[in-house]
Scaffold this active site. Structure first.
Site, PDB file in Angstrom:
ATOM      1  N   SER A 184       7.115   4.234   8.207  1.00  0.00           N
ATOM      2  CA  SER A 184       7.180   3.252   7.136  1.00  0.00           C
ATOM      3  C   SER A 184       5.906   2.423   7.072  1.00  0.00           C
ATOM      4  CB  SER A 184       8.396   2.345   7.329  1.00  0.00           C
ATOM      5  OG  SER A 184       8.114   1.376   8.327  1.00  0.00           O
ATOM      6  N   LYS A 185       5.784   1.716   5.983  1.00  0.00           N
ATOM      7  CA  LYS A 185       4.597   0.893   5.780  1.00  0.00           C
ATOM      8  C   LYS A 185       4.423  -0.108   6.903  1.00  0.00           C
ATOM      9  CE  LYS A 185       4.949   1.145   0.771  1.00  0.00           C
ATOM     10  NZ  LYS A 185       5.172   0.445  -0.480  1.00  0.00           N
ATOM     11  N   ARG A 186       5.552  -0.565   7.399  1.00  0.00           N
ATOM     12  CA  ARG A 186       5.474  -1.600   8.426  1.00  0.00           C
ATOM     13  C   ARG A 186       4.932  -1.080   9.747  1.00  0.00           C
ATOM     14  NH1 ARG A 186      10.901  -4.565   7.264  1.00  0.00           N
ATOM     15  NH2 ARG A 186      11.465  -3.703   9.266  1.00  0.00           N
ATOM     16  N   PRO A 225       0.830  -1.198   0.000  1.00  0.00           N
ATOM     17  CA  PRO A 225       0.000   0.000   0.000  1.00  0.00           C
ATOM     18  C   PRO A 225       0.868   1.253   0.000  1.00  0.00           C
ATOM     19  CG  PRO A 225       0.096  -0.945   2.193  1.00  0.00           C
ATOM     20  CD  PRO A 225       0.784  -1.910   1.280  1.00  0.00           C
TER      21      PRO A 225
END
Length: 512
Positions: A265-267, A16
């Site tokens: 971040s995405k994480r 995403p």
RNA sequence: GGUCGGUUCGUCUAGGGGUUAGGACGUAUCCCUUUCACGGAUAAAACACGGGUUCGAUUCCCGUACCGACUACCA
């Protein structure tokens, strides 16, 4: 005639899009529109290993939700088509070969084991930088060290190879960043980056420069994480002979985590207590859903407004800007240099401002829909009355239902903490009498008449209204807090108010 | 470690050689309100540190510290 301004947003579909990426897209969009130029979307899917199904659609849906539109994209091709690098694959090799021919790149046959061994050797030898560069390449297997016929033989035998850029040993590389000014690096600190991978796909560095050139990109606005490789990109433009049309660069400060440790971040998912994604993302492998701002109730314009102010400001005290106004006010000069921590409280404030600016009619739609989802039918009139009464109390549209469902459905419970303090003999007397008065009331029941009737009732009992007011609220709403009680009475009507009072009278235990 | 970048209230920021260093969010208090919220008012709250340059530096220069990015056949 001056050159047409063209900008691109070039995400890779590896998951995403996160809010940092959305902000990058937004700034590119704002600048393109401000300059009367074009904005294109290019999908950088050169890494087949990291490709995530659905990511591309996600990018499209997210930006569509926000109203960030493209003049050219995979779904709206213009004369720079195609817009996916995987579909442009065939064109990259010739550019890499052109560089080889000009002596700015070379073939390398080293296996990953050999590269690993080289790095270990250098680390053991306390070399500061174990990298493939102008020094170490002389000891590796490449077309610079191998005899010409052996290189030819290896190539012909189909042995895997990569093409690396040949970074000059001594050269000062300069770059004038629109945000940071002149940046100078010495080529000796750069390494011979891979341009073409052994699978025949280009790396970011090659594909990016080639495509930006082919698509006539004039300005590159991207995250600061690209700053270290920007000198390489400048060098590539030079090697290709494209200096004259090299785009201008602007490297954006990073969006940081609220605790100040590293970039967002995405994480981070929703570990931080707020979404990092614009819209919900369902991980197809784990089935888990990562929260999106849209689903949390953020209005697209409010979210955009908030995002625009993370690293940029108009230079005056104004804060509420529509997309159109942002375009009008935007300028790269006013983008800050320092990283920006994400503050969800401010995002909520923006959302509240936007909700208050919306019409009662529009907001009532949310309440009607949410109520319906819970199996409760609300008339337009009633919904609008509730919205009118409560629009400055909510942060999200969904709050209209969650905060006011007590008006629309049977009471679930009474706040015992209030009951044990306020449900006394006097309250019961006033309420019993008021219920009776309500049965006989036949005028217009509005906030004003509800109040005067209540005041008269209390006075007739010889009781000060102020002393029992909390109990009155409790009996009808179940709670000690909420919007103006008399307005709530008016929405409820005499019959419902009387019913609720009688129910409370039957249910609650009198103290003293 | 190396290269590059950054550093004004807790957060987003304005400012820029001489300012009471301004605003917004958040926080606190008061007012309004028969509750809570909204609104209004007030308050606490910042120029990372050390050297220079200068009559004067938060602002310019240099160091230091700290933070961050990068350092892949990922982008």
């Amino acid at each position: 005639m001056t050159k047409e301004v063209r900008l691109r947003f070039a995400p890779s579909p590896t998951g995403p899009l996160h809010i940092g990426g959305v902000r990058t897209a937004l700034y590119n969009y704002l600048f393109a529109k401000k300059m009367g130029g074009k904005f294109l979307l290019r999908i950088e899917d050169t890494d087949q290993n990291r490709f995530v199904p659905g990511a591309e659609e996600y990018i499209k849906d997210s930006l569509e939700w926000l109203g960030i539109t493209f003049d050219e994209s995979p779904w709206k091709p213009g004369d720079s088509a195609p817009y996916r690098q995987s579909e442009r694959k065939a064109s990259y090799m010739q550019y890499a070969l052109d560089l080889v021919e000009k002596g700015h790149a070379y073939y390398a046959f080293d296996t990953s084991d050999e590269l690993e061994a080289m790095r270990e050797r250098l680390t053991a030898a306390r070399m500061v930088q174990p990298q493939y560069n102008s020094i170490t390449r002389t000891q590796m297997k490449n077309s610079l060290t191998l005899p010409e016929d052996e290189v030819k033989a290896r190539l012909e035998s189909g042995e895997p190879y990569v093409i690396r850029v040949k970074i000059p040993r001594k050269e000062e590389v300069r770059l004038n960043d629109m945000i940071r000014g002149w940046i100078m690096v010495h080529s000796s600190t750069l390494d011979d980056k891979v341009l073409m991978k052994s699978d025949g796909m280009p790396t970011y560095h090659l594909a990016n420069i080639v495509d930006d050139h082919l698509m006539r990109i004039t300005h590159v606005i991207r995250g600061e994480e690209w700053l270290p490789s920007a000198p390489l990109h400048v060098l590539l433009y030079k090697f290709f002979g494209w200096e004259d049309t090299m785009p201008e660069f602007a490297h954006l400060p990073l969006l940081l985590k609220p605790d100040g440790n590293g970039k967002l971040s995405k994480r981070d998912g929703d570990k931080l207590g707020f979404p990092v994604f614009p819209i919900n993302w369902i991980n197809q492998e784990t089935g888990e859903t990562a929260a999106g701002f849209r689903e949390q109730g953020y209005l697209p314009d409010a979210f955009l407004n908030f995002l625009a102010f993370l690293g940029w400001n108009p230079g005056d005290d104004r804060e509420i800007f529509s997309l159109e106004e942002l375009i009008e006010a935007f300028s790269i000069e006013r983008i800050g240099k320092a990283g920006t921590k994400f503050d969800i409280a401010k995002a909520k404030w923006f959302n509240e401002q936007y909700i208050r600016a919306m019409s009662t009619t529009e907001l009532a739609d949310f309440l009607i829909a949410d109520a319906k989802a819970e199996g409760v039918e609300v008339s337009r009139e009633k919904a609008e009355a509730i919205v009118q009464l409560t629009k400055d109390r909510v942060t999200f549209p969904a709050d209209f239902w969650s905060q006011n469902k007590f008006i629309l459905q049977k009471l679930e419970a009474f706040d015992q903490a209030i009951a044990s303090k306020k449900w006394n003999q006097e309250a019961v007397k006033v309420l019993t009498a008021y219920a009776g008065e309500l049965d006989q009331f036949d005028g217009t029941f509005d906030a004003g008449s509800a109040k005067s009737l209540l005041e008269a009732t209390a006075e007739a009992q010889g009781i000060k209204l102020g002393k029992v007011m909390q109990a009155v609220r409790l009996s009808v709403t179940g709670s000690g807090v909420g919007p103006d009680l008399m307005e709530v009475f008016a929405i409820l009507g005499t019959k419902e108010v009387a019913n609720r009072i009688r129910f409370a009278l039957d249910t609650l235990e009198i103290i003293d």
